[in-house]
Design an enzyme around this catalytic site. Structure first.
Site, PDB file in Angstrom:
ATOM      1  N   ASP A   9     -24.394  67.106 -69.988  1.00  0.00           N
ATOM      2  CA  ASP A   9     -25.589  66.431 -69.514  1.00  0.00           C
ATOM      3  C   ASP A   9     -25.419  66.226 -68.007  1.00  0.00           C
ATOM      4  OD1 ASP A   9     -28.033  64.884 -69.611  1.00  0.00           O
ATOM      5  OD2 ASP A   9     -26.797  63.077 -69.565  1.00  0.00           O
ATOM      6  N   ASP A  50     -27.656  63.656 -65.615  1.00  0.00           N
ATOM      7  CA  ASP A  50     -27.926  62.350 -65.025  1.00  0.00           C
ATOM      8  C   ASP A  50     -27.101  61.254 -65.676  1.00  0.00           C
ATOM      9  OD1 ASP A  50     -29.882  63.389 -63.238  1.00  0.00           O
ATOM     10  OD2 ASP A  50     -31.270  63.522 -64.927  1.00  0.00           O
ATOM     11  N   ASP A  77     -24.057  60.600 -71.504  1.00  0.00           N
ATOM     12  CA  ASP A  77     -24.060  59.142 -71.394  1.00  0.00           C
ATOM     13  C   ASP A  77     -25.054  58.478 -72.341  1.00  0.00           C
ATOM     14  OD1 ASP A  77     -26.705  58.084 -69.510  1.00  0.00           O
ATOM     15  OD2 ASP A  77     -26.285  60.224 -69.631  1.00  0.00           O
TER      16      ASP A  77
END
Length: 235
Positions: free
Chosen positions: A20, A22, A196
């Site tokens: 991922d 961001d 996250d």
């Protein structure tokens, strides 16, 4: 052993790594940061745009984002300007916002998987206009992002082309990408996924090595319950 069998054996040895972007490889959300940047450029009415940008970001973090409504909103400033103007603005965005956010430990993590020879992709729910140059900055050749629909001449329409790489859509888009190379999940003995966000649970659950990276409280709780590795990359 046939050529196909040899290729699959090689894939298993190399592994698969999916990042991922961001708040995972970057300590910022590039999508939200781009919204703040267009405010700085004076392209939008600051108050209403910021309120909407913040509301969409909150909805994303809470797992209730309408991705199609968000893309229509986020691309409105781009649709009002020429390709030359938007390209120049993004180059400035990279210099002023993204490059200062590139952290040595994130770059080192990417290089570690490259040194292993892993098949690698950056898999993000942020659109391809924002993230294309960011993937290049990390040295990741394969980008799976929300594809913006473009009209003849390359102008952005405000709609999404194909399946958005968001939540379960990330799994579908990764499968499409693997199939293009004649591969599938079963061709890898080791699958590492770094994220996250609870939005990426469908992708994390495909991993043999799921890594909750700078996790949100909700994802950290799930990771601890399931015994997943937790990596605080920016601590």
């Amino acid at each position: 052993m046939t050529a196909t069998e040899t290729d699959r054996t090689s894939a298993r040895a190399r592994g698969l790594c999916l990042f991922d972007l961001d708040d995972t490889l970057l300590p910022i959300d590039s999508d939200h940061a781009w919204g703040e940047f267009v405010i700085r450029l004076g392209w939008v009415d600051e108050g209403p745009f910021r309120r909407a940008n913040d509301a969409f970001y909150t909805a994303y973090k809470e797992g209730r984002l309408d991705i199609h409504a968000y893309i229509d909103f986020a691309t409105a400033p781009l649709r009002a300007r020429s390709l030359e103007e938007t390209g120049a603005a993004h180059a400035r965005f990279m210099r002023e916002v993204v490059e200062p956010a590139l952290r040595p430990q994130a770059l080192a993590l990417v290089r570690e998987h490259q040194a292993r020879g892993d098949w690698m992709a950056l898999v993000t729910a942020t659109n391809d206009f924002v993230t294309g140059p960011i993937a290049a900055a990390f040295g990741i050749a394969d980008l799976i992002a929300v594809r913006l629909e473009r009209a003849p001449g390359g102008t952005i329409t405000g709609r999404i082309a194909g399946t958005p790489s968001f939540r379960q859509g990330k799994v579908s888009r990764v499968e499409e990408w693997l199939a293009e190379g004649g591969r599938g999940w079963r061709d890898f003995d080791r699958i590492s996924v770094y994220s996250d966000s609870v939005n990426d649970l469908p992708l994390l659950e495909r991993a043999t090595e799921p890594v909750a990276t700078n996790p949100s409280p909700a994802l950290e709780a799930i990771a601890r319950e399931r015994g997943w590795r937790i990596l605080n990359l920016f601590a």
